[in-house]
Design an enzyme around this catalytic site. Structure first.
Site, PDB file in Angstrom:
ATOM      1  N   TYR A   1       0.815  -1.208   0.000  1.00 53.04           N
ATOM      2  CA  TYR A   1       0.000   0.000   0.000  1.00 53.04           C
ATOM      3  C   TYR A   1       0.853   1.265   0.000  1.00 53.04           C
ATOM      4  CZ  TYR A   1      -4.076  -2.916   1.129  1.00 53.04           C
ATOM      5  OH  TYR A   1      -5.075  -3.855   1.119  1.00 53.04           O
TER       6      TYR A   1
ATOM      7  N   ASP B   1      -2.914 -18.196   2.058  1.00 52.76           N
ATOM      8  CA  ASP B   1      -4.037 -18.905   1.448  1.00 52.76           C
ATOM      9  C   ASP B   1      -4.587 -19.963   2.401  1.00 52.76           C
ATOM     10  OD1 ASP B   1      -1.572 -20.072   1.126  1.00 52.76           O
ATOM     11  OD2 ASP B   1      -1.865 -20.679  -0.954  1.00 52.76           O
TER      12      ASP B   1
ATOM     13  N   ASP C   1      -5.450  -6.693   5.860  1.00 50.27           N
ATOM     14  CA  ASP C   1      -6.653  -6.021   5.383  1.00 50.27           C
ATOM     15  C   ASP C   1      -7.689  -7.047   4.942  1.00 50.27           C
ATOM     16  OD1 ASP C   1      -8.456  -4.158   4.463  1.00 50.27           O
ATOM     17  OD2 ASP C   1      -7.214  -3.422   2.822  1.00 50.27           O
TER      18      ASP C   1
ATOM     19  N   ASP D   1     -11.173  -8.611   7.295  1.00 51.00           N
ATOM     20  CA  ASP D   1     -12.536  -8.510   6.772  1.00 51.00           C
ATOM     21  C   ASP D   1     -13.205  -9.884   6.731  1.00 51.00           C
ATOM     22  OD1 ASP D   1     -12.462  -5.807   6.529  1.00 51.00           O
ATOM     23  OD2 ASP D   1     -12.261  -5.745   4.357  1.00 51.00           O
TER      24      ASP D   1
ATOM     25  N   LYS E   1       3.532 -15.231   2.810  1.00 50.10           N
ATOM     26  CA  LYS E   1       3.542 -15.994   1.554  1.00 50.10           C
ATOM     27  C   LYS E   1       4.997 -16.297   1.200  1.00 50.10           C
ATOM     28  CE  LYS E   1       1.217 -17.864  -1.899  1.00 50.10           C
ATOM     29  NZ  LYS E   1       0.449 -19.114  -1.658  1.00 50.10           N
TER      30      LYS E   1
END
Length: 361
Positions: free
Chosen positions: A142, A223, A247, A251, A191
């Protein structure tokens, strides 16, 4: 005590839910003898309309001079076609950077009275879950280098994921310190099988873990983590991860609680001044209709009392009032899964919480 709180109500339902949290804080102040002084500032789409930019300099200065910041929500379809540097969401990134907030805490737990609102199988829900997602907030993709260029197939866009050892060390320590106050278990999500930034992340987290021999730590690929949050959320205590992964996963975690309208968050840095906000969006489709769920914002205010002002008893009182209202069957539309539930508007739900708060022993 007097506490100066900057209010950034923002867009959509933001003004309604922040006003609800202010009323709850005023009730707490009256009960416990605290003075909360509120000053409003513009940010997001409303700031674009009024000032031409999503984050006016006076908002930054006002927030920096406050003891803490309470934010509603920013954005909406009205501003979706704005260029990147003028999108309402830039206000959030700008505030986080200006206040040097590098940690986002997002708790997620199931309210027993709201099991019917959870989409998971009953046997999974019955195990219960209470987890804390610790998300790095000011690094990663970001905030990395980005742009557009000519590539092999014409125009292409790029965003760069980058993390320093310093950024990873400080977020890891927040996670381990949080775990010490909970069930002493940290799952670090990355990851590392693909990304070099994740390999540095994993190495650094394990080096910091040696400072916390009383806390267990394990790694999980993002994942797999997305799957395990659905399969068995009870296995998680504290989760620490990067900005983008956090993020997305936070959620996802919000949905297994029954409603995104229930989840609070705290953005913290090296000082006591934090930024507190619900994790949901501005919901412009219900703005101004008294349909919003104020609970996430009210619980964000409780987190403010706990983390910025060291007022744990007051924070406990708010959380207990919210739980009592839910246990009695009062609902806003988003959590009214039972056809017999009494559905309240935003203002009425706020009053129920205040009533419980003031009547509690």
């Amino acid at each position: 005590m007097t506490y100066r709180i900057a209010l950034v109500k923002g867009d959509g339902i933001g003004p309604e839910i922040v006003s609800s949290a202010v009323k709850v804080l005023e009730a707490v102040g009256g009960r416990y003898g605290h003075d909360f002084q509120f000053t409003e500032y513009l940010a997001g789409g409303c700031a674009i309309d009024a000032c031409g930019v999503p984050l006016p300099p006076e908002t930054v200065a006002g927030c920096q001079q406050s003891d803490s910041v309470l934010l509603g929500a920013v954005g909406g379809p009205k501003w979706d076609t704005m260029p990147g540097h003028l999108r309402p969401e830039k206000a959030l990134l700008g505030l986080r950077a200006a206040l040097e907030l590098y940690t986002n805490l997002r708790p997620a737990r199931i309210f027993p009275a709201l099991k019917g609102a959870c989409a998971l199988r009953p046997d999974i829900i019955d195990r219960g879950f209470d987890l804390m997602i610790v998300r790095e907030l000011t690094g990663g993709i970001y905030f990395g280098e980005r742009g557009r260029r000519e590539g092999k197939y014409g125009e292409e866009a790029f965003d760069t994921e980058a993390y320093s050892v310093h950024e990873i060390e400080r977020i890891a320590r927040v996670a381990f310190e949080s775990a010490r106050k909970r069930r002493k278990n940290v799952v670090s999500i990355d990851k590392a099988n693909v990304l070099e930034s994740s390999r540095l992340w994993r190495e650094t987290v394990h080096r910091v873990a040696k400072e916390y021999p009383d806390v267990t730590v394990s790694d999980m690929l993002v994942d797999n983590a997305a799957m395990q949050l659905i399969r068995d959320p009870s296995r998680f205590d504290v989760v620490v991860t990067s900005n983008m992964f956090g993020d997305i996963l936070s959620d996802e975690a919000s949905q297994i609680t029954g409603s995104i309208g229930l989840l609070a968050s705290a953005s913290l840095g090296a000082t006591k001044c934090g930024l507190y906000e619900p994790i949901h969006g501005s919901a412009p489709d219900i703005a101004g209709q008294n349909k919003a769920n104020p609970i996430a914002t009210v619980l964000s205010a409780a987190m403010m009392l706990r983390y910025s002002f060291d007022l744990s008893a007051e924070a406990d009182a708010i959380e207990a009032a919210v739980t009592a209202v839910i246990d009695e069957g009062w609902r806003t539309a988003d959590i009214a899964t039972d056809a017999t539930a009494e559905v309240l508007g935003c203002a009425e739900m706020t009053e129920k919480i205040i009533d419980k708060l003031l009547l509690a022993k």
